[in-house]
Design a protein around this motif. Sequence first.
Motif, PDB file in Angstrom:
ATOM      1  N   VAL A 188     -25.768   7.046  65.242  1.00 26.72           N
ATOM      2  CA  VAL A 188     -26.580   8.189  65.666  1.00 26.72           C
ATOM      3  C   VAL A 188     -26.203   9.447  64.887  1.00 26.72           C
ATOM      4  N   GLY A 189     -24.951   9.506  64.407  1.00 27.43           N
ATOM      5  CA  GLY A 189     -24.487  10.659  63.649  1.00 27.43           C
ATOM      6  C   GLY A 189     -23.997  11.786  64.534  1.00 27.43           C
ATOM      7  N   VAL A 190     -23.025  11.465  65.390  1.00 31.88           N
ATOM      8  CA  VAL A 190     -22.477  12.493  66.286  1.00 31.88           C
ATOM      9  C   VAL A 190     -21.580  13.437  65.482  1.00 31.88           C
ATOM     10  N   ASP A 191     -21.078  14.479  66.126  1.00 33.53           N
ATOM     11  CA  ASP A 191     -20.301  15.501  65.424  1.00 33.53           C
ATOM     12  C   ASP A 191     -18.795  15.269  65.453  1.00 33.53           C
ATOM     13  N   PHE A 192     -18.327  14.448  66.407  1.00 35.15           N
ATOM     14  CA  PHE A 192     -16.882  14.246  66.562  1.00 35.15           C
ATOM     15  C   PHE A 192     -16.614  12.870  67.133  1.00 35.15           C
ATOM     16  N   ILE A 193     -15.628  12.157  66.536  1.00 37.45           N
ATOM     17  CA  ILE A 193     -15.108  10.919  67.118  1.00 37.45           C
ATOM     18  C   ILE A 193     -13.591  10.921  66.965  1.00 37.45           C
ATOM     19  N   LYS A 194     -12.919  10.107  67.791  1.00 37.34           N
ATOM     20  CA  LYS A 194     -11.460  10.015  67.718  1.00 37.34           C
ATOM     21  C   LYS A 194     -11.054   8.529  67.805  1.00 37.34           C
ATOM     22  N   PRO A 195     -11.259   7.770  66.734  1.00 37.33           N
ATOM     23  CA  PRO A 195     -10.933   6.334  66.767  1.00 37.33           C
ATOM     24  C   PRO A 195      -9.451   6.068  66.517  1.00 37.33           C
ATOM     25  N   LEU A 220     -18.974   2.974  70.338  1.00 38.12           N
ATOM     26  CA  LEU A 220     -18.498   3.797  69.227  1.00 38.12           C
ATOM     27  C   LEU A 220     -19.346   3.565  67.984  1.00 38.12           C
ATOM     28  N   SER A 221     -19.668   2.306  67.710  1.00 34.89           N
ATOM     29  CA  SER A 221     -20.527   1.992  66.559  1.00 34.89           C
ATOM     30  C   SER A 221     -21.888   2.668  66.706  1.00 34.89           C
ATOM     31  N   LEU A 222     -22.406   2.676  67.912  1.00 37.24           N
ATOM     32  CA  LEU A 222     -23.683   3.340  68.162  1.00 37.24           C
ATOM     33  C   LEU A 222     -23.571   4.839  67.904  1.00 37.24           C
ATOM     34  N   ALA A 223     -22.481   5.445  68.378  1.00 40.00           N
ATOM     35  CA  ALA A 223     -22.278   6.880  68.162  1.00 40.00           C
ATOM     36  C   ALA A 223     -22.250   7.213  66.676  1.00 40.00           C
ATOM     37  N   VAL A 224     -21.592   6.364  65.895  1.00 33.80           N
ATOM     38  CA  VAL A 224     -21.534   6.569  64.446  1.00 33.80           C
ATOM     39  C   VAL A 224     -22.929   6.476  63.838  1.00 33.80           C
TER      40      VAL A 224
END
Length: 311
Positions: free
Chosen positions: A179-186, A173-177
């Motif tokens: 990278v600058g993804v478009d959607f997360i659901k933490p 999840l930290s990696l996804a953040v």
Amino acid sequence: MIYTITLNPAIDRLIYLNEALTKRKNNRADRVAYDIGGKGTHGSYAMTQLGVANLALGFAGEDNADKFQQILENKGIPHHFLYVSGSSTRESLVLIDPNNQGSTMVTEPSLAVAAKDKRRLIEYLRQHLTKEDMVLVAGSQPQNFELSDLKELLVTIKQAGSFLACDLSEEALSLAVSVGVDFIKPNEFEIAALSNGIDSIEQTLQELAKGITCIVASRGEKGCTCYYGGDIYNVTAPKVAEVNDTGAGDCFVGAFLATFYQTQAIIPSLKMASACAANKVQYEDSSYFVATEAKELLSQVKITQSTSTIC
């Protein structure tokens, strides 16, 4: 097209017990059923139930491919999994209490992917993805699939211009953040891990929203909070009789993305996602819900909107 990527799927063997599980006893089962395991596949199931075209991708074991494919077909999930030779898709044994007092799960180790398997997935995406597509990357990673491999996967999707949604946890999840993804659901624990010393959850979410198009923060039975387009949406879920909440979050994500892909409208997407998840928890299955029943719950989803203080 929406693509879902489940890097580490599972075959769930659901064993419905006659009585509560007891140690040192022959615990007899009333019936046995099979379900697909994996966040991305659950997302694909929700999309399919809502009539939105999608394709489930990822890795699966060649040795039990027939069983895996049969479950996907029984669930109506369109798929193009890459099969790893000499390996089996992991299986999860789920012991279900007859009085809805929770379940016990035991999961086998994941399969191991080789460099050639990783390359096949990357090449498939490079050949097929366009800027009109949406991609959901969800769930855990199999053996030998490192964070560097995940980064290559996410960057490849971004380079195609596709909308990139991630339902990941911990370092992934930290990696996804980053990278600058478009959607997360933490959830609240994952938000705390992303805080970087910021005291409040609200401030953390506002900071994250500077680089991520849409964030949906889970609040359990209370619903969720969404940050999108400089506004904050507090969503209250319908009140229903809960049977099994396993997979409710996956259902939410699948329904949200399906609706957002069709409408590009945040409020209808949040309402549909919340209604589908509420309907899903009324069933024993970890992915099953009924779209027509979910739509009857739409009027019970309450959303309040306010302006974010993001600078």
